[in-house]
Design an enzyme around this catalytic site. Structure first.
Site, short mmCIF file in Angstrom:
data_model
loop_
_atom_site.label_atom_id
_atom_site.label_comp_id
_atom_site.label_asym_id
_atom_site.label_seq_id
_atom_site.Cartn_x
_atom_site.Cartn_y
_atom_site.Cartn_z
N THR A 63 -2.04 1.53 -4.94
CA THR A 63 -2.50 2.67 -4.18
C THR A 63 -3.82 3.19 -4.73
OG1 THR A 63 -2.01 4.94 -3.61
CG2 THR A 63 -1.00 4.12 -5.60
N GLU A 97 -5.23 19.36 2.13
CA GLU A 97 -5.89 20.61 2.50
C GLU A 97 -5.57 20.97 3.94
OE1 GLU A 97 -10.03 20.45 1.68
OE2 GLU A 97 -9.72 21.12 -0.37
N ASP A 138 0.86 -1.15 0.00
CA ASP A 138 0.00 0.00 0.00
C ASP A 138 0.91 1.22 0.00
OD1 ASP A 138 -2.20 1.63 0.43
OD2 ASP A 138 -1.92 1.56 2.59
N ARG A 148 4.29 17.12 -3.74
CA ARG A 148 3.04 17.37 -4.43
C ARG A 148 2.90 18.87 -4.61
NH1 ARG A 148 -1.60 13.97 -2.20
NH2 ARG A 148 -0.66 11.94 -1.92
N LYS A 173 -7.12 -4.70 -5.33
CA LYS A 173 -5.82 -5.04 -4.74
C LYS A 173 -5.73 -6.55 -4.56
CE LYS A 173 -4.90 -0.79 -2.23
NZ LYS A 173 -4.46 -0.20 -0.98
N ASP A 229 -4.29 6.27 -4.79
CA ASP A 229 -3.97 7.61 -5.27
C ASP A 229 -4.04 7.73 -6.76
OD1 ASP A 229 -3.66 8.69 -2.90
OD2 ASP A 229 -1.49 8.98 -2.98
N PHE A 256 -13.34 20.51 -6.63
CA PHE A 256 -12.33 19.90 -7.49
C PHE A 256 -12.99 18.85 -8.37
CE2 PHE A 256 -8.79 17.36 -8.65
CZ PHE A 256 -7.75 18.24 -8.69
#
Lengths: 330, 1635
Positions: free
Chosen positions: B862, B681, B558, B782, B994, B864, B722
C-alpha cells in the site's frame, strides 16, 4: 428445489447480473458414480459371470470347427537333400519355368466329420499384402466403369503395356493368386463351388459389369493368374477376393465351398496346380479346408481371454466378498 | 500565470547541463522510488509527509528554484489543492513506462529522465502554499516584476529546448488544412479492429501462423504433398489444419466484428466544431488536428486538445479523468490567459502550436503556442485528453492537437502483454518428451525399413508387393519410386512422422482454447461473483491463464479500493471526554430525537451532501443547546475545527427543491460536493456538515461556514500544513468578533504532548479521550485528535511576524515554518478526537482468512503510511494481536541491513534450523508423495512454519527501506525473511516498487503470484504478476485494462481461486493428460501395426478415420469434460480451503502423472492392438475391416476411459461421450458406403459377425478392470495428498476452535452482565426505551451462544470425520478398496430404545412454549390420573426426520402443575429459528412487566442434532449455560454439540443472518429419508440463510440414518479415491447430485 429465482428479478434488463440457470451456475443435476464396495463387487461378479459363459461357448464353438491345413509349397517342389539355399534356388527356377507341369497331388485325411458348407481357403504366409506400395497400387475408378480404363493413376509399375492401359491395373491384380485345387474323394471328384465367394457389395458397386480385362498379364514378368477377357471384372470372383487386401502378412483367402459333408477319416485327394510363385520370397502356401461356426474359423484366442478375464473378475469379486465378510465379522 | 509554474520548475533542469542531473542522481532515484504515489486514498498529509521525508535533503539543495513561488505565498493565499498533484504525475509517469513497447519505451525513457528530474524540482516547491486561482495571480502580477522576468527567461529556455526534440508537431489553430497539408497526422477516426473485409483472410492467416503448432501442422501437410511421402490422401491431410484455422478465424472474426461495431458507435458521435466561424456539429471521425472544438459540460472529449478558453473568465476547466487514469475526483485544467481572453471576446484565434510527437504518457505534455508573435509555453495543465469528461464548466473550447490513433488514450489502450500459463509451460516440457517418443518410433520404423530392404535387396525388383522396377517399354529397368536404400530409409522416416503426427497433440491447443473459453463463460456467469453495487460481472480479459488460478501461492493486494472501499466514513467522536458512538439502527433516529433536534436537522438539510451521515442524537441535542458551558463550547469548536482545518474545496450547486415538503425553508436546496485530495478530510467536513457546521465557501483568505443556520465568515490568517515531523495541521482563524483561534488536528502521538496541562479537568478529559482513542484504534479506525487554542494579540503578532518571515525565507523554509508552527501549537485545549472508518470491503477478512487457510500468502502493498497499514491489517485480520511484528524502516542501506539481520537473528529465520523444528503436524503435511515435491516445496513448508514459541511473524516494511533493499544485495535477506513471515505488509510503496516486490518473489521461486488492485498505481504490479486481477472499483478502469481478470469485489477472489481456480486447474490438467493419452494410444496402435507391414507405414485405418479421430471422434467429450467436470462441489471447496493446496502440489498435472499416463497408454495400446489382431489371426479378414474394428475400438476405449475419469455426470457429458461413439459409428458407416473408397462395404460385413462385437466388448473391460484394480497413480497421489492435508487442517483447527469458543462465551458473559446492569438500574415499570437496547443485548448473547455452539459442533463433526477416515496405508491405495468399512445395518425404526434412554422431565406451573413447533398427535387417559396425557411430536418429524417427542400431563390442579416429559432431541433445524428468538425477546420484556413471577424460567432450546456417528459411541453431550439474574433466567440447553460442520460458514453468515432473522424460514418440504436434498442457494438474498439452514438440516436428516450403511458406504469408494477423504464433501456432493 428452488429454481430460477433470478428470472423473476424485475431489473434483469438493466442489471448485468448473470441470469440464473442451472447450466450457467454449473449446478446441473449431476450424478456422481461412487463405487461402493457393494457396487464394485456386483460389477465384478456380473462381469465374471457373463464373461466366463461367453468364453466357454466361444471355446466350444472353436473346438467344433474342423479344419485341415496342408502346407504344400515345399512338398510340391521337392528339392532333394540339398542345403536350404540350393533348395531355394531350385524351387525358384522350377516355378519360373513355364514349361514344366506343376501338378501336385496331396492326400489329406479328414480328422472329424465335416458338415457342409465346407470352406476351402488358401493361406499365404510372409506375403505382405498390406505393404503400402502394394495396397495403394490399384485404381478403383478403372475397375468400376468401362470408360475409365485410362485411369491408371497409382497403378505403376503395372499401369500400361506399350501405351495401352492394363485392366485391371496395379500390382494387386497383377499378383493374382493362381494355384488351383481339385478335390476328389474315393476318386469321385468333389466339386468346389467358386460362386459367391466374393462380397456382394464388391460385385455390385466396386467392380463394373462392363469392365473386361485388357492387356492383362500380357507382358513378362507375369505376376500371377490370368483373367478370362470375356468375363467382366465383377464376375471374376477370384480376383475380387484377391483384391480385398489382407490385414496381415499371413492370411487366408476363400477359394471355394464344398457343399457335401465329409466323413471322418475319409481320404481326400487334392490335385494342386502349383503355379503361384512364393518361392522367391520364401512365402508359404497352405491349403485349408475348414468348417465354420458362429465364430467363423478356428480361433481359441478370444475364448481364452474371455475365460481368463471372467475368471479374474470372479476371483476379485470373491476376494472382495471374503474381505468384506471378515471385516464385518470383526 | 499559475500555469507557468510547472514550467518554471521543469525548465530549470532542462536548461541545466547534464551534470546537474548527475549531481542529483542518487537523491533523485530515492525520490522516484521512495515517494508514495498512492494518492487517491491517502490523506494529503500522508503525501506531504512522504515527500518531506524523502525529499528533505533535496529540498534544501534546490530551495532556490522555488523562491519565486514563495513570494506569492505572502499574499496569504492558502489554497494548497493543486500542490500535491505533481506528485501524482510523477508516479503515473513512472508507472507508465513499463507498459511501453520497446521502441516507444526507449524514447519515453529518454524523455522520462528529463521529466522526472523536472518533477523532483517541482516537488521541492510543493510544501509551499501555491495560489490556485489565477484571479489572485492577476492581482499579484504587478508586484512581481522580478519574477516575471525570470519566468520569461525560463520560458525562453524551454522554447529553445523544444526544437531539440526532433521534428515537433505543428498545429495551426483553426486551420486544419494547413495543419494537415502533409497528411502526416491521423484523423480522429479510431480503429480498434484488426481486420477489414479485404484484409481479414491474409492477415488472420498470417497471425495464426505465428503459432508454432500451426506451422507444424502446415509442415506435415506439406510433407504429405510430396509423392513419395503421400501417406494420406492429399486433401485429407489438409483437413485438420483447415478445421483449426477455420475455427480460429471464425472466433477472431466475431471478436473483430464486435470491435467494428463499437468503433462505429464511437466514430459517429458528434461534437461541435468551429466551421465557417460557427460551431456546428461534426462527427468525431471527421475531426482533424487543428480544428477548434467546443465541449459542453458533461460531454466526453473527442480528442486531445489544448484548451483555448472556457466559460470561466479565469480559464479554468474541470475534467474528470475516470476513463483515463481512474481517478474519480475532478482535475483542473487551465486555458492560457492570452487565449482565454480572445475566446471570451468571441474573436477567432490564429496561431501555431508546436508540441511533441504523440506519446502515451498521459501525465506529460510539452509544447508552446505562438500567438501574434508571442510565444506561450504549454504544459500538461493546458491539455485535455480524449476520453475525459468536462465537468462543472459550462463549456470549453480547445484546439485539436492529437486525434484518433495519436491520442494518448488510444496509445494507452494497448493490450496487456500476453501471459502464458504455468501448466502450458510444463506441458511443453512433456511435449518435448512426446516428440522424443515420436522420433524414436520413427527411427524404429526407418531402421526396420532399412534392414528389411537390405534383406530383400535381391528380390525387390520382382517382389509382388514391392516391384521396384518397371518392365514396360520405354521405362524398362527404371526404378519405380525407389531412391536407394539410404534415401528410402529417410523417406520412411519422414512418412512415419506424417503417420504419427498426432502424437504431438496439436488439437490440444485449440481444445484448450475452447475449454478456457467455456470456463470463462462460467466464471463470467457466476452469480456469486457478480457485484451488485457496481453492477459488474466478473470479467475474463485474458484467456490463457485460467488454470493458473488454481496454483496461486502469493497474493499481492493493494489496500485502498481493494481491501477497503476507499470511502472514509466518520464513525465516532469523543468530545470533551465523552464518547459518541451512536450506532444507528434501521428503525431510524427520528423517534429518539426530540423536536428541537429535528429543527436543527432540518436546518442542515438545506445543504445536500453527497454522503449522508446519520448524526448521533445525543450529540445533536448537545449541539442544539445554547452556546454555554464548557462542553457545549468544546463541541462547537470541535466541529468548527473539522470544518475549517482542512484544504477541502466545496463545490456548490444550487438546485430547486424537488418536493414541496421541505418548502418551509423557503429557499432552494443547495448541494455541496466536497473536492479534496484526502478522503479523510472530506469525511470530516461532511461529518461537520451533518452536525450543522457546513463549509460552503473557501477562498484564499477566508472560509464561510454555516453553523446551524448562522453564516460565519472566518478569516484564515495562516495555515500550517501537515508534515511528517509534526504530524498535525493547524489553521489560524479570525472570528467575526475578532477573536483569534488556532485550530489543530493531528495524530494522537504528536498531540498529547502539546496539550495544556494546568487544569485538573484537562487531565480527566485527556485520559478519557485517550482511552477512547485506544478503543477506536483497536477497532481499526483512523483517529485524529482535535484541539484548539485562543491566541492573544501579542502571540498573534509574534506568530504573524515569524510566519511571514518563514514563508518568504529562501533557506530552510520548512524548518522555519515548523518553528513558527511550534510557536502556536502548544498549550492546546483538547477538544476531542475523531474516528474515521476506512471501510473494509464486504467479506474481506473472511476472504483473507480462507486464502490463508488455502496456503496462499497474502501480502499487502500500500501507499499508505505504516500506522494506517497496520490498522487496516488488523481490521482485515491479516495481522492478529499474537503476531510478532518485524518492522523494517531504515533510512540507509546499513540501517536496513542491520534491521534485517537483527530480525533474522532474533526470529532464527534460517531454513536449516527451521526444518528441524517442524512439529509433528507439519510433518503430516509434508507427507506428500515424493514425486510431488517440486523444487519449491521445502521452501514452502518452511514458510508455513511459525517460529516455535514466538508465534507467527508479520513483516512490516516501508517503501523507503525497499529502495535500499530492492536495489542491493539485501534482496536475498528480505526474501528469506519475508517468506518465513506469515504476513507481509509493505507501506508507502511506489507503483514500481510494487512490481519490484512481485518480481522479487517471482524471480526467486517457482510460485505463482497474483496481484490484485484497482488503481492506476497497481498497473505495474498487475502486469508483473503471473495473474493480474483488477477490481472495477471507484478508481476507474486503468487496473482493469491491464488485468487478466477483473471483478467487483475483493471477496470474490476467494471464490475465484478456491472454486474456479481449483476447477480450472484440475480440468485443464486432466485435459492435457487425457489428450496426451488419447493421441498416444492411437499412435501406438498405428505403430504396432506398422511393424506387421514390413515397416511400410501402412495404416489399417482409412485416411479419413485417421484424420477425423482427433477432430471429430474424440474431441467433443474432452471439451465438455474440460468445461463441465467438477471434482468437488463449490460448497466443499469453500468449506475446506485446504483443498486448494492440490494446485500447489501440482496434483493434477506433473511429471509423474505424465509418465503414469504414458505407461497406461502403452499397456492400453497393446491390448487395443493385439486383441483384434490375435482374434483375426490367419483369417480372411481384409485390412479395411480390421481397420474399422480398430477405429471403433480405440474411440470407444478413449471415450470410456474419459467416462471413467469423469467425476460428475451431467446430461451434457452423457451426450458428448455416448454421442461421440455414435457419431463415430455414423462416420464409419458413411465412409464405408462410398464405393470410391477401397474400404467400401467393410462395416456391413463386420457387424454381421459376432466376433467383432465380442472383441470390442472385450477390449474395454479388460483394460478397465486393470484400472479399477490398480488405481492409477493419479488417484493414489491425490488420495495421499488430500488426506494429509485434511489431517493437518484438523489439528490446527481444533486448537483455534477452543479459543474461539472461549472468546465467544466470555463475550456473551460480558453482554449478559450489561443486560443485568441495565435491568437493575431501571425499575420494572420503566419506559419502553429499555426494550430496544435490551433486545440488542439479548440478541448479542444469543449470537455468542450460537457462535460457540456452531464452533463446537463443527469441531465435533470434524473430529468425527477425521476419526472415520480409514488409516492411511502408505501408498498402497489398493488397500482401501479391499478394506470396506464394517457394514452397519440401517437402524431406522429402532429409535424407540434410544428414546427411552434420553428422557427428561420438567414440572412447571403453567404450560409454556419451549421454542419448538409441536404437533399433538394423541391423547389418552392414564390409570390413576385425573388428567389425560397429551402426546406431541415435533412438527418436523417427517420433513426433517426429527424424532423429538414430548408428553404433557397435568398432575396437580391447585396450583396447576404440568409435567412435561421430553423424549429424544430435536434434530430439526430451528437452531436459528427467528421466530423463537423473537418470541423470547418478547418474553423477557413481557415477563418483566406483566408477570409477577420474576423468576419464571425461560428456556431457549438450542436443539441441534444428534450425533451422526455410530450408535455405539453416542456423542451427545449436554451443556447447560445458566445466566441467573433477578429477572431473567436463560436456560440454554445445548442438546448436542454435533451439528453443523461449517463453522466458518456460520461465522461468515452471521451478519446476514441477523438481518434476516425477521424473515420466516423457507419452508422446505422434502420427504426423502435416506438422502436429503439440500436446497441450493440460488438466490443471493436468501442464500446465506438457506445455506446456513441447510447445514444442520442435512445432518439432521442424516441422524436417523446416522448408522445407515447406504450413505456411509458411499464414502468408501474404491474408484473415486478422493471421495472417501472428505466424508463431508461426499455428503455435500451427494446431495448435490441427488437433487
Amino acid at each position: 428445489m428452488p429454481s430460477g429465482d433470478g428470472s423473476t428479478k424485475p431489473s434483469a434488463k438493466t442489471s448485468k447480473k448473470p441470469q440464473y440457470s442451472r447450466f450457467t451456475q454449473q449446478e446441473l443435476p449431476a450424478c456422481k458414480p461412487i463405487l461402493t464396495p457393494g457396487l464394485v463387487m456386483a460389477a465384478f461378479l456380473i462381469l465374471g459371470l457373463t464373461f466366463i459363459p461367453i468364453g466357454l461357448s466361444h471355446l466350444s464353438a472353436s473346438d467344433n470347427v474342423v479344419q485341415l491345413i496342408d502346407r504344400y509349397d515345399e512338398a510340391c517342389i521337392p528339392a532333394g537333400n540339398s542345403n536350404p539355399e540350393e533348395a531355394h534356388g531350385k524351387r525358384v527356377s522350377y516355378i519360373q519355368d513355364d514349361k514344366t507341369d506343376k501338378t501336385c497331388t496331396r492326400t489329406l485325411t479328414v480328422p472329424k466329420k465335416m458338415k457342409q458348407p465346407i470352406f476351402v481357403y488358401y493361406q499365404l504366409d510372409e506375403f505382405y499384402q498390406n505393404h503400402r506400395r502394394y495396397v495403394r497400387s490399384r485404381n478403383d475408378q478403372q475397375y468400376r466403369s468401362a470408360g475409365a480404363e485410362r485411369k491408371t493413376a497409382n497403378c505403376d509399375p503395372e499401369a500400361e503395356v506399350n501405351g495401352n492401359p492394363i485392366v485391371p491395373c496395379g500390382l494387386i491384380a497383377w499378383s493374382l493368386f493362381n494355384d488351383t485345387y481339385s478335390l476328389s474323394r474315393n476318386d469321385v471328384a468333389l466339386p468346389i463351388n467358386k460362386k459367391g465367394i466374393a462380397w456382394e457389395s464388391d460385385k455390385t458397386s466396386r467392380f463394373g459389369a462392363d469392365v473386361y480385362p485388357k492387356n492383362f498379364q500380357t507382358r513378362s514378368p507375369i505376376g500371377g493368374g490370368k483373367l478370362n477377357e470375356k468375363i467382366p471384372l465383377n464376375q471374376q470372383e477370384d480376383l475380387l477376393v484377391w483384391m480385398r487386401t489382407a490385414t496381415l502378412p499371413s492370411f487366408r483367402k476363400l477359394y471355394g465351398r464344398i457343399e457335401t459333408d465329409l466323413e471322418e477319416n475319409e481320404k481326400i485327394k487334392v490335385v494342386i496346380q502349383n503355379n503361384y510363385n512364393t518361392y522367391t520370397f520364401s512365402g508359404k502356401k497352405k491349403l485349408v479346408i475348414s468348417t465354420t461356426t458362429w465364430i467363423g474359423g478356428k480361433n481359441e484366442f478370444l475364448g481364452k481371454v474371455y475365460v481368463t478375464v471372467g475368471g479374474i473378475c470372479l476371483l476379485t469379486a470373491i476376494t472382495y466378498i471374503i474381505f468384506y465378510l471378515v471385516r464385518r465379522g470383526n | 500565470m499559475s500555469s507557468d509554474k510547472p514550467l518554471l520548475s521543469q525548465s530549470e533542469p532542462i536548461s541545466a547541463p547534464n551534470t546537474q542531473l548527475h549531481n542529483h542522481d542518487s537523491s533523485l532515484r530515492i525520490c522516484s522510488l521512495g515517494c508514495p504515489c498512492h494518492i487517491e486514498s491517502i490523506t494529503s498529509w500522508v503525501a506531504d509527509e512522504a515527500q518531506q521525508c524523502n525529499l528533505h535533503d533535496l529540498k534544501e539543495e534546490l530551495e532556490e528554484n522555488s523562491a519565486p513561488v514563495e513570494d506569492k505565498a505572502v499574499s496569504g493565499d492558502l489554497l494548497v489543492r493543486p500542490a500535491v498533484k505533481p506528485v501524482r504525475k510523477e508516479s503515473r509517469s513512472a508507472e507508465l513506462h513499463p507498459k511501453c513497447p520497446p521502441v516507444e519505451r526507449k524514447r519515453l525513457v529518454s524523455w522520462g529522465g528529463v521529466m522526472d528530474l523536472g518533477h523532483k524540482v517541482l516537488e521541492v516547491s510543493l510544501p509551499l502554499p501555491r495560489p490556485a486561482s489565477p484571479r489572485v495571480q492577476d492581482s499579484d502580477k504587478p508586484q512581481t516584476s522580478r519574477r516575471s522576468e525570470r519566468f520569461h527567461q525560463i520560458s525562453m529556455q524551454l522554447e529553445e529546448n523544444i526544437p531539440h526534440h526532433d521534428n515537433p508537431r505543428l498545429i495551426h489553430i483553426n486551420d486544419p488544412k494547413k495543419t494537415n497539408d502533409k497528411f502526416e497526422f491521423s484523423g480522429n477516426e479510431i480503429r480498434t479492429s484488426k481486420y477489414t473485409l479485404l484484409t481479414f483472410l491474409p492477415k488472420n492467416l498470417f497471425i495464426q501462423f505465428h503459432r508454432f503448432a500451426y506451422l507444424y501442422f502446415l509442415a506435415i501437410a506439406a510433407l504429405n504433398q510430396l509423392p513419395p511421402l503421400a501417406v494420406f490422401g492429399r486433401t485429407v491431410s489438409l483437413f485438420p489444419l483447415l478445421f483449426v484455422l477455420t475455427v480460429t478465424a471464425v472466433k477472431d472474426g466475431y471478436e473483430d466484428w464486435r470491435r467494428h461495431r463499437s468503433d462505429r458507435n464511437e466514430n459517429n458521435r458528434e461534437a461541435l466544431v468551429l466551421q465557417l466561424d460557427e460551431f456546428r456539429p461534426k462527427r468525431w471521425k471527421d475531426i482533424l488536428p487543428g480544428e477548434v472544438v467546443k465541449i459542453s459540460s458533461d460531454e466526453t472529449i473527442p480528442c486531445d486538445m489544448v484548451l483555448l478558453g472556457t466559460s470561466d473568465p479565469s480559464g479554468i476547466a474541470y475534467i474528470q479523468t475516470m476513463n483515463l487514469d481512474g481517478e474519480s475526483n475532478l482535475k483542473t485544467r487551465y486555458a492560457r490567459q492570452e487565449t482565454n481572453k480572445v475566446v471570451l471576446e468571441g474573436t477567432a484565434i490564429s496561431g501555431v502550436i508546436k508540441c511533441e510527437q504523440p506519446n502515451r504518457n498521459i501525465y506529460e505534455f510539452m509544447g508552446n503556442m505562438e500567438l501574434k508573435g508571442q510565444r506561450v509555453p504549454l504544459s500538461q495543465s493546458n491539455i485535455i485528453l480524449r476520453g475525459c469528461q468536462l465537468k462543472n464548466t459550462d463549456w470549453a473550447v480547445g484546439v485539436v492537437v492529437y486525434a484518433g490513433q495519436d491520442t494518448k488514450a488510444m496509445l494507452n489502450s494497448a493490450m496487456s502483454p500476453a501471459k502464458r500459463s504455468r501448466l502450458e509451460t510444463y506441458m511443453n516440457r512433456e511435449t518435448l518428451w512426446l516428440s522424443t517418443f515420436l522420433l524414436s518410433m520413427c527411427l524404429v520404423v526407418a531402421i526396420g525399413m532399412c534392414l528389411w530392404l537390405k534383406r530383400n535387396k535381391t528380390q525387390l525388383d520382382t517382389l509382388p508387393y514391392y516391384r521396384k522396377v518397371y518392365f514396360q517399354k520405354g521405362k524398362e529397368g527404371k526404378n519405380y519410386t525407389f531412391y536407394g536404400i539410404p534415401l528410402e530409409t529417410f523417406i520412411s522416416f519422414l512418412s512415419s512422422i506424417i503417420v504419427f503426427q498426432i502424437m504431438i497433440p496439436i488439437s490440444l491447443y485449440i481444445t484448450m482454447e475452447l475449454v478456457r473459453l467455456g470456463q470463462s463463460y462460467f466464471m463470467i456467469g457466476d452469480r456469486h461473483m457478480y457485484d451488485s453495487s457496481s453492477n459488474s460481472r466478473f470479467q475474463c480479459r485474458s484467456l490463457n491463464i485460467n488454470e493458473d488460478l488454481g496454483q496461486i501461492r502469493y497474493v499481492f493486494s493493494d489496500k485502498t479500493g481493494t481491501l477497503t472501499e476507499n470511502k472514509m466514513e466518520f464513525r465516532k467522536a469523543s468530545i470533551w471526554g465523552k464518547n459518541y458512538d451512536y450506532v444507528y439502527s434501521v428503525a431510524g433516529s427520528s423517534q429518539y430525537t426530540d423536536a428541537a433536534v429535528e429543527d436543527a436537522m432540518a436546518g442542515r438539510r438545506k445543504w445536500k451532501l453527497k454522503s449522508e451521515i446519520t448524526p448521533d442524537p445525543e450529540l445533536m441535542k448537545l449541539l442544539y443547546k445554547d452556546l454555554y458551558g464548557e462542553e457545549r463550547i468544546a463541541a462547537h469548536d470541535f466541529f468548527l475545527t473539522l470544518a475549517a482545518c482542512n484544504t477541502v474545496i466545496p463545490i456548490v450547486t444550487e438546485s430547486p427543491l424537488l418536493s414541496g415538503s421541505e418548502s418551509s425553508l423557503g429557499d432552494s436546496q443547495i448541494s455541496i460536493d466536497y473536492q479534496g485530495e484526502s478522503p479523510d478530510e472530506q469525511a470530516l467536513v461532511a461529518a461537520a456538515s451533518a452536525y450543522g457546521y457546513t463549509l460552503f465557501e473557501r477562498t484564499s483568505g477566508h472560509i464561510m461556514i454555516d453553523a446551524n443556520g448562522e453564516k460565519l465568515r472566518l478569516d484564515v490568517l495562516g495555515l500550517h500544513e501537515f508534515d511528517s515531523v509534526r504530524k498535525r495541521m493547524s489553521v489560524v482563524i479570525r472570528f467575526p468578533d475578532n477573536t483569534i483561534k488556532v485550530l489543530v488536528k493531528g495524530a494522537d502521538t504528536s498531540m498529547f504532548s502539546i496539550l495544556k496541562k494546568d487544569h485538573p479537568d484537562d487531565d480527566r478529559i485527556s485520559h478519557a479521550t485517550q482511552s477512547h482513542l485506544n478503543e477506536y484504534s483497536s477497532e481499526g479506525l483512523r483517529t485524529l485528535v482535535i484541539a484548539s487554542r485562543d491566541l492573544t494579540s501579542e502571540e498573534l503578532m509574534e506568530w504573524q511576524h515569524m510566519y511571514e518571515d518563514a514563508s518568504t525565507s529562501l533557506t530552510e523554509r520548512s524548518i522555519k515554518l515548523r518553528q513558527t508552527a511550534a510557536l502556536i501549537e502548544c498549550n492546546l485545549t483538547l477538544l476531542g478526537a475523531t474516528a474515521i472508518e476506512d471501510k473494509l470491503q464486504e467479506g474481506v477478512p473472511e476472504a483473507i482468512e480462507s486464502l490463508r487457510q488455502a496456503g496462499i500468502k497474502v501480502w499487502v502493498l500500500t501507499g499508505d503510511k505504516q500506522e494506517t497499514a497496520i490498522s487496516i491489517g488488523l481490521s482485515c485480520r491479516l495481522l492478529t494481536p499474537d503476531m510478532h511484528q518485524i518492522i523494517i524502516n531504515g533510512n540507509s542501506e546499513n540501517e536496513c541491513r542491520k534491521l534485517l539481520c537483527d530480525a533474522k537473528a532474533k526470529y532464527l529465520v534460517n531454513s536449516a534450523s527451521c526444518v528441524e523444528k517442524i512439529t509433528e503436524r507439519e510433518k503430516d503435511e509434508l507427507q506428500v508423495p515424493s514425486q510431488m515435491k517440486s523444487s519449491n516445496m521445502p521452501q514452502h513448508y518452511t514458510a508455513q512454519n511459525d517460529v516455535p514459541g514466538l508465534g507467527p511473524l508479520a513483516l512490516i516494511i516501508d517503501g523507503n527501506s525497499l529502495v535500499y533493499i530492492l536495489e542491493k544485495d539485501l534482496e536475498t535477506e528480505l526474501f528469506d525473511l519475508a517468506t518465513s513471515c506469515r504476513v507481509v505488509l509493505c507501506c508507502r510503496v511506489a507503483p514500481l516498487q510494487k512490481a519490484g516486490i512481485v518480481d522479487l518473489i517471482k524471480g526467486r521461486t517457482d510460485d505463482m503470484t497474483l496481484a490484485i488492485g484497482d488503481g492506476a498505481n497497481d498497473v505495474s504490479m498487475i502486469q508483473m504478476a503471473d495473474v493480474g486481477v483488477g477490481i472495477c472499483g471507484q478508481e476507474g478502469r486503468q487496473a482493469v485494462m491491464a488485468s487478466d481478470f477483473a471483478m467487483g469485489q475483493f471477496r470474490f477472489l476467494k471464490r475465484l481461486l478456491l472454486v474456479h481456480g481449483h476447477w480450472n486447474y484440475q480440468r485443464i490438467g486432466y485435459l492435457v493428460l487425457y489428450n496426451f493419452y488419447r493421441n498416444a494410444v492411437f499412435v501406438l496402435m498405428l505403430f504396432w501395426y506398422i511393424l506387421y507391414t514390413a515397416f511400410s507405414t501402412t495404416s489399417a485405418l482409412t485416411d479419413w478415420s485417421s484424420v477425423l479421430y482427433s477432430v471429430v471422434y474424440t474431441s467433443l467429450p474432452t471439451i465438455v469434460v474440460g468445461i463441465l467436470d467438477k471434482d468437488l462441489s463449490h460448497k466443499t471447496l469453500l468449506k475446506y480451503p485446504k483443498l486448494y493446496a492440490a494446485g500447489h502440489r501440482q496434483e493434477s498435472y506433473n511429471m509423474s502423472l505424465f509418465w503414469i499416463t504414458m505407461a497406461d497408454t502403452f499397456w492400453q495400446s497393446l491390448v487395443l492392438f493385439f486383441v483384434p489382431l490375435l482374434t483375426y489371426r490367419e483369417s480372411t479378414i481384409d485390412i479395411w475391416s480390421l481397420g474399422s474394428l480398430w477405429t471403433i475400438a480405440v474411440v470407444i476405449l478413449v471415450n470410456v476411459h474419459l467416462a471413467m475419469d469423469i467425476q460428475r455426470w451431467v446430461y451434457l457429458t452423457h451426450i458428448a461421450i455416448w454421442g461421440s461413439i455414435i457419431v463415430t459409428y455414423g462416420c464409419i458407416v458413411v465412409l464405408d458406403s462410398i464405393p470410391a473408397f477401397p474400404n467400401y462395404g467393410a462395416i456391413y460385413h463386420l457387424v454381421k459377425s459376432p466376433v467383432y462385437w465380442l472383441s470390442i466388448l472385450l477390449i474395454t473391460p479388460l483394460l478397465k478392470y486393470v484400472q479399477i484394480c490398480l488405481p492409477s497413480g493419479i488417484q493414489a497421489s491425490k488420495l495421499i495428498g488430500s488426506r494429509s492435508c485434511l489431517l493437518a487442517c484438523e489439528t490446527r483447527k481444533q486448537y483455534s476452535d477452543w479459543q474461539r469458543v472461549i472468546g465467544e462465551l466470555s463475550r456473551g458473559r460480558e453482554v449478559a452482565d450489561q443486560l443485568r446492569l441495565m435491568l437493575r438500574q431501571s425499575p420494572i415499570d420503566s419506559s419502553a426505551t429499555l426494550v430496544l437496547p435490551a433486545q440488542g443485548l439479548v440478541s448479542k448473547i444469543l449470537e455468542t451462544f450460537t457462535h460457540s455452539l456452531s464452533i463446537l459442533s463443527a469441531a465435533a463433526a470434524d473430529s468425527d470425520e477425521v476419526s472415520q477416515l480409514p488409516p492411511l496405508k502408505s501408498e498402497d491405495s489398493g488397500e482401501s478398496c479391499k478394506t470396506p468399512p464394517p457394514p452397519t445395518k440401517d437402524r431406522r425404526g429402532c429409535y424407540k430404545r434410544r428414546r427411552s434412554s434420553e428422557t427428561r422431565t420438567k414440572d412447571t406451573a403453567s404450560l409454556f412454549e419451549d421454542g419448538h413447533a409441536w404437533r399433538k398427535y394423541g391423547q389418552k387417559d392414564i390409570l390413576n390420573a385425573k388428567h389425560p396425557r397429551n402426546y406431541f411430536r415435533c412438527t418436523h418429524k417427517y420433513d426433517q426426520g426429527c424424532q423429538a417427542t414430548k408428553q404433557v400431563q397435568k398432575i396437580e390442579d391447585d396450583p396447576p402443575l404440568f409435567r412435561t416429559t421430553y423424549h429424544g432431541h430435536h434434530t430439526c433445524k430451528n437452531l436459528f429459528n427467528p421466530i423463537i428468538s423473537h418470541h423470547h425477546i418478547n418474553n423477557i420484556t413481557m415477563d418483566d412487566n406483566d408477570n409477577d413471577n420474576d423468576n419464571s424460567p425461560i428456556m431457549w432450546s438450542f436443539a441441534t442434532t444428534t450425533s451422526h456417528s455410530d450408535v455405539s459411541h453416542p456423542k451427545s453431550t449436554t451443556t447447560c449455560v445458566l445466566i441467573n439474574d433477578s429477572s431473567c433466567t436463560a436456560d440454554v440447553h445445548i442438546n448436542n454439540a454435533d451439528a453443523d460442520a461449517d463453522a466458518g460458514g456460520v461465522k461468515q453468515e452471521n451478519k446476514e443472518l441477523e438481518s434476516q432473522m425477521i424473515k420466516p424460514p423457507p419452508s422446505s418440504s422434502s420427504s426423502s429419508h435416506d438422502y436429503f436434498v439440500c436446497p441450493d442457494d440460488h438466490d443471493d438474498e436468501t442464500s446465506s440463510l438457506k445455506k446456513f439452514k441447510s447445514a444442520p438440516y442435512e445432518l439432521g436428516a442424516f441422524s436417523p440414518a446416522g448408522s445407515n450403511s447406504d450413505v456411509y458406504s458411499c464414502t468408501e469408494s474404491t474408484h473415486s479415491m478422493e471421495m472417501d477423504i472428505i466424508s463431508m464433501a461426499v455428503f455435500d456432493d451427494f446431495f448435490d447430485f441427488k437433487s
